[in-house]
Design a protein around this motif. Structure first.
Motif, PDB file in Angstrom:
ATOM      1  N   THR A 202       0.848  -1.184   0.000  1.00  0.00           N
ATOM      2  CA  THR A 202       0.000   0.000   0.000  1.00  0.00           C
ATOM      3  C   THR A 202       0.884   1.234   0.000  1.00  0.00           C
ATOM      4  O   THR A 202       1.998   1.215   0.549  1.00  0.00           O
ATOM      5  CB  THR A 202      -0.896   0.032   1.245  1.00  0.00           C
ATOM      6  N   PRO A 203       0.424   2.323  -0.608  1.00  0.00           N
ATOM      7  CA  PRO A 203       1.210   3.562  -0.527  1.00  0.00           C
ATOM      8  C   PRO A 203       1.506   3.952   0.919  1.00  0.00           C
ATOM      9  O   PRO A 203       2.595   4.469   1.210  1.00  0.00           O
ATOM     10  CB  PRO A 203       0.302   4.585  -1.216  1.00  0.00           C
ATOM     11  N   ASP A 204       0.573   3.666   1.830  1.00  0.00           N
ATOM     12  CA  ASP A 204       0.785   4.019   3.236  1.00  0.00           C
ATOM     13  C   ASP A 204       2.031   3.324   3.787  1.00  0.00           C
ATOM     14  O   ASP A 204       2.836   3.937   4.499  1.00  0.00           O
ATOM     15  CB  ASP A 204      -0.428   3.610   4.073  1.00  0.00           C
ATOM     16  N   VAL A 207       5.130   4.979   2.451  1.00  0.00           N
ATOM     17  CA  VAL A 207       5.348   6.271   3.101  1.00  0.00           C
ATOM     18  C   VAL A 207       6.126   6.076   4.399  1.00  0.00           C
ATOM     19  O   VAL A 207       7.095   6.789   4.684  1.00  0.00           O
ATOM     20  CB  VAL A 207       4.009   6.978   3.384  1.00  0.00           C
ATOM     21  N   LEU A 231       0.207  11.253  -3.859  1.00  0.00           N
ATOM     22  CA  LEU A 231       0.484  10.562  -2.605  1.00  0.00           C
ATOM     23  C   LEU A 231      -0.083  11.298  -1.390  1.00  0.00           C
ATOM     24  O   LEU A 231       0.032  10.816  -0.261  1.00  0.00           O
ATOM     25  CB  LEU A 231       1.989  10.356  -2.430  1.00  0.00           C
ATOM     26  N   ASP A 233      -3.090  11.634  -0.351  1.00  0.00           N
ATOM     27  CA  ASP A 233      -4.104  10.857   0.380  1.00  0.00           C
ATOM     28  C   ASP A 233      -3.462   9.884   1.365  1.00  0.00           C
ATOM     29  O   ASP A 233      -3.982   9.678   2.473  1.00  0.00           O
ATOM     30  CB  ASP A 233      -5.004  10.094  -0.596  1.00  0.00           C
ATOM     31  N   ALA A 234      -2.350   9.273   0.970  1.00  0.00           N
ATOM     32  CA  ALA A 234      -1.681   8.336   1.873  1.00  0.00           C
ATOM     33  C   ALA A 234      -1.173   9.057   3.124  1.00  0.00           C
ATOM     34  O   ALA A 234      -1.312   8.559   4.250  1.00  0.00           O
ATOM     35  CB  ALA A 234      -0.532   7.639   1.157  1.00  0.00           C
ATOM     36  N   ARG A 237      -4.131   9.827   5.379  1.00  0.00           N
ATOM     37  CA  ARG A 237      -4.595   8.658   6.128  1.00  0.00           C
ATOM     38  C   ARG A 237      -3.677   8.367   7.317  1.00  0.00           C
ATOM     39  O   ARG A 237      -4.119   7.908   8.373  1.00  0.00           O
ATOM     40  CB  ARG A 237      -4.662   7.425   5.211  1.00  0.00           C
TER      41      ARG A 237
END
Length: 367
Positions: A202-204, A207, A231, A233-234, A237
């Motif tokens: 996941t991008p999260d 990150v 990015l 949004d990540a 979140r």
């Protein structure tokens, strides 16, 4: 985990410098394996063969170039195009996950070659290219010539680029091994590593890894490093799990709550970095490492030079020639700085070139 975003304190340039150097294993030699370092740093820029070796020599305690070479020969690490459409040395696990993550960027890259790919079925091209390189590793020239037989009216270069963009192509050994030479021959990551690609993280998750290796950082910083967009949004979140700061320009910076942020006055020993080191390439705002007056001085056209850090910042260039380490500082060094640079140069030479002797000399100061 507590959310400390309500107290958005400022981080000056030196504070950012020391934090980033610490994450990059450049404040003090790290006691970890070459493979563990490659994983922590989320890969090493590897446009040329030697830079990953010099990058680890600057970062690891007791590094031996054969350690990375052996890991590459054993397929624990590989060379593959990932971030910013450039070749990186990654662990096998990261190779199989990060490449899917950046696939959208590789697809966008193909848009610039659409004229040369008119009438080419890209899915068919990918399937044919996969069969070719999994039968035996191919050079780009061989791949180009084989694909041209199927699409004789297409642009040969565009065909090869399309194969590289659509498939996770790794450079097989002996290319990339220390002290050995070999042309670039390619096969798929799955074939080379003997296991299928895995779902993209996941991008999260990425990150968090980026911040651990390059933080504190802005959204734009990470987008610069990854060569990806959207990015924000990540980060949003993850905001409840992160802390935020502002740099001297008021830009919001994100970081891991428990990450190291050393005192700005923490000593930063000189370091000899290779060309294309990710320290200098992985932020939209590079002033945390590159003083404004030295911006652009580590490049000329498409050529990148090996760089010298003094007090944590870009301070000059270096090269090896005629059994000499030639150091070219941008500004005059104090006697203490020259002694420290010389000592670090001697250490680097013992690690990287123990079989030969080199003089150390300072070149003309570049004004």
């Amino acid at each position: 985990m507590a959310n400390n975003n309500t107290q958005r304190s400022a981080l000056g340039t030196r504070a950012l410098n020391r934090a980033t150097l610490d994450r990059q294993l450049l404040l003090r030699p790290a006691r970890m394996s070459a493979v563990a370092a490659v994983e922590h740093l989320v890969g090493l820029q590897a446009q040329n063969v030697k830079p990953p070796y010099y990058a680890l020599a600057a970062r690891l305690d007791g590094f031996d170039p054969e350690a990375l070479s052996t890991a590459m020969a054993g397929r624990e690490v590989v060379r593959i195009v990932t971030m910013r459409s450039t070749i990186h040395t990654h662990t096998a696990d990261d190779c199989l996950t990060l490449r899917p993550l950046v696939q959208p960027a590789r697809d966008r890259e193909l848009v610039t070659f659409r004229k040369g790919l008119a009438g080419v079925d890209l899915d068919r091209l990918a399937g044919l290219a996969r069969d070719l390189v999994e039968t035996e590793p191919r050079t780009m020239k061989q791949l180009r010539e084989a694909l041209l037989q199927e699409w004789p009216d297409a642009d040969p270069q565009a065909l090869a680029v399309a194969a590289r963009c659509r498939l996770p192509l790794v450079q097989v050994t002996p290319r990339g091994l220390w002290g050995r030479s070999g042309q670039v021959s390619l096969t798929t990551a799955e074939h080379w590593l003997g296991r299928p690609a895995e779902p993209a993280p996941t991008p999260d998750a990425v990150v968090l890894r980026y911040l651990a290796a390059f933080g504190p950082a802005s959204v734009k910083d990470m987008q610069t490093w990854a060569g990806l967009t959207r990015l924000r949004d990540a980060f949003e979140r993850l905001r409840p799990r992160l802390v935020t700061f502002q740099d001297d320009n008021g830009v919001e910076l994100f970081d891991l709550p428990d990450a190291s942020r050393p005192d700005p006055d923490t000593p930063a020993p000189p370091r000899f970095l290779p060309e294309f080191d990710n320290l200098l390439l992985s932020h939209a705002d590079r002033t945390r490492v590159v003083p404004p007056e030295h911006r652009g001085r580590s490049w000329q056209g498409n050529i990148a030079y090996r760089t010298l850090l003094v007090d944590g910042f870009l301070a000059g260039l270096w090269r090896l020639e005629d059994h000499a380490l030639v150091i070219e500082p941008f500004d005059r060094l104090t006697r203490t700085q020259r002694d420290e640079v010389t000592a670090e140069g001697e250490r680097m030479l013992r690690v990287m070139h123990p079989e030969s002797s080199h003089d150390i000399r300072f070149g003309v100061v570049r004004g």
